[in-house]
Write a protein that holds these residues in place. Sequence first.
Motif, PDB file in Angstrom:
ATOM      1  N   GLY A 244      -8.016  -8.910   4.821  1.00 52.66           N
ATOM      2  CA  GLY A 244      -8.806  -8.140   5.778  1.00 52.66           C
ATOM      3  C   GLY A 244      -8.342  -6.694   5.892  1.00 52.66           C
ATOM      4  N   LEU A 245      -7.026  -6.477   5.886  1.00 52.46           N
ATOM      5  CA  LEU A 245      -6.499  -5.117   5.985  1.00 52.46           C
ATOM      6  C   LEU A 245      -6.919  -4.277   4.785  1.00 52.46           C
ATOM      7  CD1 LEU A 245      -2.875  -5.682   7.364  1.00 52.46           C
ATOM      8  CD2 LEU A 245      -4.922  -4.985   8.620  1.00 52.46           C
ATOM      9  N   ALA A 246      -6.961  -4.890   3.610  1.00 56.81           N
ATOM     10  CA  ALA A 246      -7.401  -4.152   2.422  1.00 56.81           C
ATOM     11  C   ALA A 246      -8.867  -3.747   2.550  1.00 56.81           C
ATOM     12  CB  ALA A 246      -7.188  -5.009   1.175  1.00 56.81           C
ATOM     13  N   MET A 247      -9.706  -4.657   3.065  1.00 58.16           N
ATOM     14  CA  MET A 247     -11.112  -4.325   3.290  1.00 58.16           C
ATOM     15  C   MET A 247     -11.244  -3.171   4.278  1.00 58.16           C
ATOM     16  SD  MET A 247     -12.617  -8.201   3.593  1.00 58.16           S
ATOM     17  CE  MET A 247     -14.157  -7.619   4.293  1.00 58.16           C
ATOM     18  N   ASP A 250     -10.293   0.172   2.843  1.00 58.20           N
ATOM     19  CA  ASP A 250     -11.325   0.704   1.953  1.00 58.20           C
ATOM     20  C   ASP A 250     -12.456   1.361   2.740  1.00 58.20           C
ATOM     21  OD1 ASP A 250      -9.984  -0.106  -0.299  1.00 58.20           O
ATOM     22  OD2 ASP A 250     -11.128  -1.955  -0.565  1.00 58.20           O
ATOM     23  N   ILE A 251     -12.686   0.893   3.966  1.00 57.57           N
ATOM     24  CA  ILE A 251     -13.779   1.444   4.774  1.00 57.57           C
ATOM     25  C   ILE A 251     -13.329   2.650   5.593  1.00 57.57           C
ATOM     26  CG2 ILE A 251     -15.414   0.949   6.630  1.00 57.57           C
ATOM     27  CD1 ILE A 251     -15.249  -2.024   5.734  1.00 57.57           C
ATOM     28  N   PHE A 252     -12.206   2.501   6.323  1.00 58.90           N
ATOM     29  CA  PHE A 252     -11.802   3.526   7.288  1.00 58.90           C
ATOM     30  C   PHE A 252     -10.675   4.433   6.803  1.00 58.90           C
ATOM     31  CE2 PHE A 252     -13.369   0.090  10.215  1.00 58.90           C
ATOM     32  CZ  PHE A 252     -14.486   0.769  10.665  1.00 58.90           C
ATOM     33  N   HIS A 287      -2.289   3.697  -6.663  1.00 61.25           N
ATOM     34  CA  HIS A 287      -2.720   5.081  -6.921  1.00 61.25           C
ATOM     35  C   HIS A 287      -3.230   5.760  -5.647  1.00 61.25           C
ATOM     36  CE1 HIS A 287      -2.412   4.381 -11.257  1.00 61.25           C
ATOM     37  NE2 HIS A 287      -3.004   3.216 -11.035  1.00 61.25           N
ATOM     38  N   ARG A 288      -2.886   5.227  -4.503  1.00 66.70           N
ATOM     39  CA  ARG A 288      -3.307   5.852  -3.252  1.00 66.70           C
ATOM     40  C   ARG A 288      -2.255   5.571  -2.183  1.00 66.70           C
ATOM     41  NH1 ARG A 288      -8.375   2.379  -0.930  1.00 66.70           N
ATOM     42  NH2 ARG A 288      -7.868   3.538   0.967  1.00 66.70           N
ATOM     43  N   GLN A 289      -2.296   6.374  -1.149  1.00 68.72           N
ATOM     44  CA  GLN A 289      -1.345   6.217  -0.058  1.00 68.72           C
ATOM     45  C   GLN A 289      -1.775   5.059   0.834  1.00 68.72           C
ATOM     46  OE1 GLN A 289      -0.478   9.922   1.793  1.00 68.72           O
ATOM     47  NE2 GLN A 289       0.998   9.073   3.259  1.00 68.72           N
ATOM     48  N   LEU A 290      -0.809   4.254   1.246  1.00 68.08           N
ATOM     49  CA  LEU A 290      -1.082   3.109   2.094  1.00 68.08           C
ATOM     50  C   LEU A 290      -0.857   3.464   3.559  1.00 68.08           C
ATOM     51  CD1 LEU A 290       0.754   0.325   0.051  1.00 68.08           C
ATOM     52  CD2 LEU A 290      -1.690   0.883   0.029  1.00 68.08           C
ATOM     53  N   ALA A 291      -1.606   2.799   4.409  1.00 70.97           N
ATOM     54  CA  ALA A 291      -1.398   2.975   5.848  1.00 70.97           C
ATOM     55  C   ALA A 291      -0.056   2.371   6.255  1.00 70.97           C
ATOM     56  CB  ALA A 291      -2.521   2.299   6.631  1.00 70.97           C
ATOM     57  N   ARG A 292       0.574   2.976   7.226  1.00 72.42           N
ATOM     58  CA  ARG A 292       1.722   2.329   7.856  1.00 72.42           C
ATOM     59  C   ARG A 292       1.193   1.169   8.700  1.00 72.42           C
ATOM     60  NH1 ARG A 292       3.488   6.956  11.458  1.00 72.42           N
ATOM     61  NH2 ARG A 292       1.293   7.499  11.148  1.00 72.42           N
ATOM     62  N   ILE A 293       1.855   0.033   8.633  1.00 68.77           N
ATOM     63  CA  ILE A 293       1.459  -1.135   9.416  1.00 68.77           C
ATOM     64  C   ILE A 293       2.622  -1.501  10.327  1.00 68.77           C
ATOM     65  CG2 ILE A 293       0.632  -3.509   9.364  1.00 68.77           C
ATOM     66  CD1 ILE A 293      -0.316  -3.010   6.508  1.00 68.77           C
TER      67      ILE A 293
END
Length: 331
Positions: A244-247, A250-252, A287-293
């Motif tokens: 779900g977090l990956a989805m 991708d949206i926000f 290849h992209r920056q990830l959100a801090r969780i």
Amino acid sequence: MGELTIGIDIGGTSVRASVVDDRGRMLDTLRAATPGTALALEHCLDRLVGELTSRWAARAVGLAVAGFLTPDRQVVRFAPHLPWREARVAQEMSARIGLPVVTEHDANAAAVAEFRFGAAARGHNSLVLAIGTGIGAGLLIEGEIYRGSFGVAPELGHLTVVPDGRPCSCGKRGCWERYCSGTALVDTVVELLADGDWGRSQLAADVAADPGSLTGRRVAGAAADGDAVAIAAFAAFAASLGQGLAMIADIFDPDLIVLAGGVGAASGLFLDEAREHYARLITGSGHRQLARIRGTQLGESAGVIGAAEVARAALHADDAALGDPGWSPAR
């Protein structure tokens, strides 16, 4: 203590009411089981507020509601786990208790609290997921709640993640919260127990002796004790959370995700594994920056504190409209 307001978090299983000061400190708290009818629920809220105001000079009440609200937050249109349908809750409760009442989506309330006093304080585009009986979501864009055009965004708990999967109280099947919530943990344990012999699992023995003893909290406690069934249930939970977090990313594309709510407070049991799933499944992985969780800093109190803060903000807006020179806007 500053200005006092009352925050009430109305969940699918319990109601929690607290007097909260302007620093986000809870000074007095009451709890009750969530009644099954609208009339009984309103009577319960009246009783809790009456008891608290008999001890504290609170000026307003904020209600954190697990459901759809109109953009002006005056009407609770639909709440999957609550009895209100097209109900003018704020107006009716204000008339009943004699104080200003403001309603807010429970996840938005949690997001406000985490932004003002907790884990989302330094986020630019932040998502707060309130994981409890179900999943609520609050999206903050530069500190401001995003509500969408009709007041219901973002309703992430009811995204379909398993086509034709587990039935949901919203009327659909396979919703994310049916695999990633306190209720989902119980369902997963039941499925695991039906599919195999778990030998020395104490949780399996307890459920066999008393099926009604199985709750999300019980599963979390068993996992912390190393129970094999509970650990397997949390592994499935972590996989669904990461999916779900990956989805969502991708949206926000948020820079910060905070896990709040009753299950979110137990993030130590699943967060590292969920991060791994998230990082692997996100589009453009590597290849992209990830959100801090992050796990919540306010725990299960976020909804209550946020509801009180929303009520306080509404009071300030009213004071400003009346030309009160003692009020100045706060972010």
